[in-house]
Enzyme design. Structure first.
Site, PDB file in Angstrom:
ATOM      1  N   ASP A   1       0.791  -1.557   0.170  1.00  0.00           N
ATOM      2  CA  ASP A   1      -0.043  -0.138   0.069  1.00  0.00           C
ATOM      3  C   ASP A   1       0.829   1.321  -0.005  1.00  0.00           C
ATOM      4  O   ASP A   1       0.395   2.192   0.557  1.00  0.00           O
ATOM      5  CB  ASP A   1      -0.879  -0.053   1.093  1.00  0.00           C
ATOM      6  CG  ASP A   1      -2.014  -1.163   1.240  1.00  0.00           C
ATOM      7  OD1 ASP A   1      -2.238  -1.598   0.072  1.00  0.00           O
ATOM      8  OD2 ASP A   1      -2.180  -1.631   2.289  1.00  0.00           O
TER       9      ASP A   1
ATOM     10  N   LYS B   1       1.791   2.233  -5.143  1.00  0.00           N
ATOM     11  CA  LYS B   1       2.513   1.795  -6.159  1.00  0.00           C
ATOM     12  C   LYS B   1       1.633   2.078  -7.415  1.00  0.00           C
ATOM     13  O   LYS B   1       2.141   2.193  -8.591  1.00  0.00           O
ATOM     14  CB  LYS B   1       2.660   0.137  -6.010  1.00  0.00           C
ATOM     15  CG  LYS B   1       3.573  -0.275  -4.965  1.00  0.00           C
ATOM     16  CD  LYS B   1       3.787  -1.764  -4.681  1.00  0.00           C
ATOM     17  CE  LYS B   1       2.408  -2.251  -4.381  1.00  0.00           C
ATOM     18  NZ  LYS B   1       2.295  -1.924  -3.066  1.00  0.00           N
TER      19      LYS B   1
ATOM     20  N   GLY C   1      -4.412  -4.308  -3.901  1.00  0.00           N
ATOM     21  CA  GLY C   1      -5.484  -3.291  -4.121  1.00  0.00           C
ATOM     22  C   GLY C   1      -4.742  -1.952  -4.560  1.00  0.00           C
ATOM     23  O   GLY C   1      -4.072  -1.329  -3.900  1.00  0.00           O
ATOM     24  N   HIS C   2      -4.758  -1.588  -5.912  1.00  0.00           N
ATOM     25  CA  HIS C   2      -3.995  -0.396  -6.201  1.00  0.00           C
ATOM     26  C   HIS C   2      -4.956   0.599  -6.637  1.00  0.00           C
ATOM     27  O   HIS C   2      -5.804   0.227  -7.488  1.00  0.00           O
ATOM     28  CB  HIS C   2      -2.983  -0.775  -7.484  1.00  0.00           C
ATOM     29  CG  HIS C   2      -2.135  -1.864  -7.027  1.00  0.00           C
ATOM     30  ND1 HIS C   2      -1.035  -2.556  -7.937  1.00  0.00           N
ATOM     31  CD2 HIS C   2      -1.735  -2.517  -5.867  1.00  0.00           C
ATOM     32  CE1 HIS C   2      -0.283  -3.589  -7.260  1.00  0.00           C
ATOM     33  NE2 HIS C   2      -0.635  -3.509  -5.988  1.00  0.00           N
TER      34      HIS C   2
ATOM     35  N   GLN D   1       2.027  -6.107  -3.107  1.00  0.00           N
ATOM     36  CA  GLN D   1       2.387  -6.176  -1.921  1.00  0.00           C
ATOM     37  C   GLN D   1       3.663  -5.265  -1.682  1.00  0.00           C
ATOM     38  O   GLN D   1       3.937  -4.470  -2.270  1.00  0.00           O
ATOM     39  CB  GLN D   1       2.603  -7.648  -1.454  1.00  0.00           C
ATOM     40  CG  GLN D   1       1.179  -8.314  -1.235  1.00  0.00           C
ATOM     41  CD  GLN D   1       0.786  -8.744  -2.506  1.00  0.00           C
ATOM     42  OE1 GLN D   1       1.445  -9.399  -3.496  1.00  0.00           O
ATOM     43  NE2 GLN D   1      -0.675  -8.658  -2.837  1.00  0.00           N
TER      44      GLN D   1
HETATM   45  P1  GDP Z   1      -0.597   0.195  -3.432  1.00  0.00           P
HETATM   46  O1  GDP Z   1      -1.220  -0.868  -3.001  1.00  0.00           O
HETATM   47  O2  GDP Z   1       0.810   0.626  -3.206  1.00  0.00           O
HETATM   48  O3  GDP Z   1      -1.216   0.614  -4.805  1.00  0.00           O
HETATM   49  O4  GDP Z   1      -1.338   1.575  -2.725  1.00  0.00           O
HETATM   50  P2  GDP Z   1      -2.925   1.746  -2.370  1.00  0.00           P
HETATM   51  O5  GDP Z   1      -3.653   2.240  -3.606  1.00  0.00           O
HETATM   52  O6  GDP Z   1      -3.716   0.484  -1.776  1.00  0.00           O
HETATM   53  O7  GDP Z   1      -2.940   2.930  -1.220  1.00  0.00           O
HETATM   54  C1  GDP Z   1      -2.394   4.170  -1.473  1.00  0.00           C
HETATM   55  C2  GDP Z   1      -3.323   5.065  -1.085  1.00  0.00           C
HETATM   56  O8  GDP Z   1      -2.814   6.400  -0.963  1.00  0.00           O
HETATM   57  C3  GDP Z   1      -4.448   5.314  -2.345  1.00  0.00           C
HETATM   58  O9  GDP Z   1      -5.649   5.691  -1.910  1.00  0.00           O
HETATM   59  C4  GDP Z   1      -3.634   6.510  -3.196  1.00  0.00           C
HETATM   60  O10 GDP Z   1      -4.795   7.079  -3.879  1.00  0.00           O
HETATM   61  C5  GDP Z   1      -3.309   7.237  -2.208  1.00  0.00           C
HETATM   62  N1  GDP Z   1      -2.062   8.135  -2.532  1.00  0.00           N
HETATM   63  C6  GDP Z   1      -1.140   7.672  -3.733  1.00  0.00           C
HETATM   64  N2  GDP Z   1      -0.102   8.643  -3.428  1.00  0.00           N
HETATM   65  C7  GDP Z   1      -0.534   9.769  -2.739  1.00  0.00           C
HETATM   66  C8  GDP Z   1       0.046  10.888  -2.032  1.00  0.00           C
HETATM   67  O11 GDP Z   1       1.142  11.137  -2.274  1.00  0.00           O
HETATM   68  N3  GDP Z   1      -0.738  11.533  -1.148  1.00  0.00           N
HETATM   69  C9  GDP Z   1      -1.727  11.116  -0.610  1.00  0.00           C
HETATM   70  N4  GDP Z   1      -2.608  11.992   0.222  1.00  0.00           N
HETATM   71  N5  GDP Z   1      -2.479   9.965  -1.144  1.00  0.00           N
HETATM   72  C10 GDP Z   1      -1.801   9.108  -2.043  1.00  0.00           C
HETATM   73  P1  IMO Z   2      -0.870  -4.122  -2.341  1.00  0.00           P
HETATM   74  O1  IMO Z   2      -0.443  -4.557  -3.468  1.00  0.00           O
HETATM   75  C1  IMO Z   2      -1.162  -4.509   2.032  1.00  0.00           C
HETATM   76  C2  IMO Z   2      -1.038  -8.684   3.744  1.00  0.00           C
HETATM   77  C3  IMO Z   2      -2.240  -8.960   4.427  1.00  0.00           C
HETATM   78  C4  IMO Z   2      -1.720 -10.079   5.295  1.00  0.00           C
HETATM   79  C5  IMO Z   2      -0.655 -10.556   4.888  1.00  0.00           C
HETATM   80  C6  IMO Z   2      -1.182 -11.974   4.212  1.00  0.00           C
HETATM   81  O2  IMO Z   2      -2.104  -3.296  -2.449  1.00  0.00           O
HETATM   82  O3  IMO Z   2       0.357  -3.407  -1.496  1.00  0.00           O
HETATM   83  P2  IMO Z   2      -2.681 -12.741   2.008  1.00  0.00           P
HETATM   84  O4  IMO Z   2      -4.234 -12.566   1.793  1.00  0.00           O
HETATM   85  O5  IMO Z   2      -1.692 -11.975   0.932  1.00  0.00           O
HETATM   86  O6  IMO Z   2      -2.547 -14.088   2.181  1.00  0.00           O
HETATM   87  O7  IMO Z   2      -2.427 -11.798   3.503  1.00  0.00           O
HETATM   88  O8  IMO Z   2      -0.156  -9.779   3.638  1.00  0.00           O
HETATM   89  N1  IMO Z   2      -1.263  -8.214   2.299  1.00  0.00           N
HETATM   90  C7  IMO Z   2      -1.330  -6.762   1.987  1.00  0.00           C
HETATM   91  N2  IMO Z   2      -1.054  -5.743   2.677  1.00  0.00           N
HETATM   92  N3  IMO Z   2      -0.999  -4.560   0.855  1.00  0.00           N
HETATM   93  C8  IMO Z   2      -1.368  -5.537  -0.038  1.00  0.00           C
HETATM   94  O9  IMO Z   2      -1.319  -5.285  -1.424  1.00  0.00           O
HETATM   95  C9  IMO Z   2      -1.497  -6.688   0.614  1.00  0.00           C
HETATM   96  N4  IMO Z   2      -1.513  -8.211   0.112  1.00  0.00           N
HETATM   97  C10 IMO Z   2      -1.525  -8.837   1.207  1.00  0.00           C
HETATM   98  O10 IMO Z   2      -3.015  -7.704   5.145  1.00  0.00           O
HETATM   99  O11 IMO Z   2      -1.190  -8.928   6.368  1.00  0.00           O
HETATM  100 MG    MG Z   3      -2.983  -1.569  -1.769  1.00  0.00          MG
END
Ligand code: GDP
Ligand code: IMO
Ligand code: MG
Length: 441
Positions: free
Chosen positions: A8, A11, A35-36, A218
């Site tokens: 999270d 990415k 979840g991206h 991840q």
């Molecule tokens: P990922 O799994 O690495 O793709 O990240 P996620 O999408 O799960 O979580 C990142 C969250 O932060 C998302 O809701 C993005 O829209 C948000 N985000 C990304 N970059 C920034 C930033 O520079 N500032 C803020 N406030 N939010 C951001």
């Molecule tokens: P992105 O790509 C954050 C975490 C789960 C749990 C552990 C194992 O959005 O960064 P699983 O369901 O993979 O067997 O769970 O890994 N986890 C993540 N945490 N971002 C993710 O993906 C994750 N995918 C799995 O919360 O701790």
């Molecule tokens: Mg994510």
């Protein structure tokens, strides 16, 4: 491009940004646990399996052989894109990726419940059991899904086998093989036009000197081999995993970009030395909207951990970093950064691979002043308040890695590109002494 923390890191946003200069974007590992999030012109896209390059019509997107595919959720993603007028014609799926089945989801959720307070905190999406079957050599691959006879044979065996586990171990109702076969045949028909030999396609793109971006899911500390085991996922999110998950050799990777938040979050169980509680945790969670994209769970929040950062630099061979969510720190009076741990009375400046040692690590902090002003509109390094720039320089020095991108909001444009990590000279962010610098000269 890989996650340098516990996932999270943002990415999705950085992949979307870099996809401008990519001909192909490959997702090498993970499944619908990811979840991206991408925000473009106020519109939000949440992707689990489809690479975040999909928003560019000329970019080819490949779901690689190291992934595990839940066809039901993948097809929901297709529908989401269609509703938003984004074409999935350029999306390809590896024939050798493994398929998540209903018993995988049920076993994931039931085994978590049985673990009680020792649970991992998985996403409940069946990821661990799908990868376990792959290793056990009882998995069903996309290529099996495409062939009705093979699917029937392998799935009937697998369901009968897993029904014993569901009934005897978890006291759950058995699955009807015919129902599952029928359901998955419908998925197979929709996915068929997208299925390819992905390793061959990627190799062909390399031969044609195309720019290929590998989008990790991840993060480093969730790596099955090198993360905080057992509180990890079941794939290899580190840079090395991109080769295995795509079917290409390590000599074909030119650069490795890490993505890290300006602080740290973690979702699920497991040790987290810089975790905060009380008001500061609340501020980071609220300002950063730290709720999981996949499960909606509240993410645990803490200060930036430089020990983890150095570990990510080492284990991934990072060339540079993208630091995201700097804006989340805008209102803080002071900001702490973990520079080392205290472990059993001694200073420890590296990540201990030993899980029980890591659980005993206490952070040693350096405190830096906050900037108390909004950075959301900054587009150049010169726009940043001095304290924010000092904070970034401190992180770069601490991890001995250049920062190439700074993200200050969820939108595409809320970004400072210090140096183009794809086209810029590879060592541009190091000064004459080889130290990381932040000024693009
Ligand atoms: P990922 O799994 O690495 O793709 O990240 P996620 O999408 O799960 O979580 C990142 C969250 O932060 C998302 O809701 C993005 O829209 C948000 N985000 C990304 N970059 C920034 C930033 O520079 N500032 C803020 N406030 N939010 C951001
Ligand atoms: P992105 O790509 C954050 C975490 C789960 C749990 C552990 C194992 O959005 O960064 P699983 O369901 O993979 O067997 O769970 O890994 N986890 C993540 N945490 N971002 C993710 O993906 C994750 N995918 C799995 O919360 O701790
Ligand atoms: Mg994510």
């Amino acid at each position: 491009m890989i996650g340098a923390q516990w996932g999270d890191e943002g990415k999705g946003k950085i992949t979307d940004l870099l996809s401008r200069s990519a001909d192909v974007v490959v997702r090498p590992q993970g499944g619908v646990n990811a979840g991206h999030t991408i925000v473009v012109k106020g519109q939000t896209f949440k992707l689990h399996l489809i690479p975040s390059g999909i928003l560019y019509p000329d970019t080819e997107c490949i779901i690689g052989s190291g992934t595990v595919i839940d066809p039901k959720i993948l097809l929901q993603e297709f529908d989401q894109l269609e509703r938003l007028n984004v074409s999935a014609d350029n999306l390809f799926i590896s024939q050798t990726a493994h398929v998540t089945m209903p018993y995988h989801r049920l076993i994931d959720q039931a085994s978590e419940e049985q673990r009680g307070k020792h649970k991992i905190g998985t996403t409940g999406r069946g990821i661990g059991p799908t990868y376990a079957d792959k290793s056990e050599r009882t998995g069903i691959r996309v290529v099996d899904l495409m062939d009705a006879d093979t699917l029937r044979k392998r799935l009937t065996w697998a369901i009968n086998y897993n029904n014993v586990i569901l009934e005897k171990l978890y006291n759950l109702a058995p699955l009807d093989p015919e129902e599952v076969i029928k359901e998955y045949q419908v998925y197979a028909d929709r996915l068929r036009p997208h299925v390819i030999d992905s390793s061959l396609k990627i190799y062909d793109a390399i031969q044609h000197r195309k720019n290929i971006l590998f989008e990790g899911a991840q993060g480093t500390l969730l790596d099955l081999d090198h993360g905080t085991y057992p509180y990890v996922t079941s794939s290899n999110p580190i840079a090395g995993g991109a080769c295995v998950g795509s079917g290409i050799g390590p000599t074909m990777i030119d650069r490795v970009i890490g993505v890290a938040k300006a602080y740290t979050t973690r979702v699920g169980e497991g040790p987290f030395p810089t975790e905060l509680d009380g008001e500061l945790n609340q501020i980071l969670c609220d300002r950063g909207a730290e709720f999981g994209t996949t499960t909606g769970r509240r993410r645990r929040c803490g200060w930036f951990d430089g020990v983890i950062g150095r570990y990510a630099v080492r284990i991934n061979g990072l060339d540079c970093l993208a630091i995201t969510k700097l804006d989340v720190l805008d209102e803080l009076d002071e900001i702490k950064v973990c520079v080392a741990y205290e472990l059993d009375g001694k200073t420890c400046d590296h990540f201990p691979g030993n899980a029980s040692e890591f659980a005993r690590c206490k952070p040693i902090y350096k405190t830096l002043p906050g900037w108390k002003t909004s950075t959301e509109e900054c587009r150049l390094l010169e726009d940043l308040p001095k304290q924010a720039l000092d904070y970034l320089k401190f992180l770069a020095e601490l991890m001995a890695v250049p920062i190439a991108i700074i993200s200050l909001g969820a939108s595409r444009d809320q970004t400072i590109i210090v140096e183009d990590p794809i086209h810029g000279p590879k060592r541009a962010l190091l000064d004459a002494n080889g130290s990381p610098v932040l000024s693009s000269t």
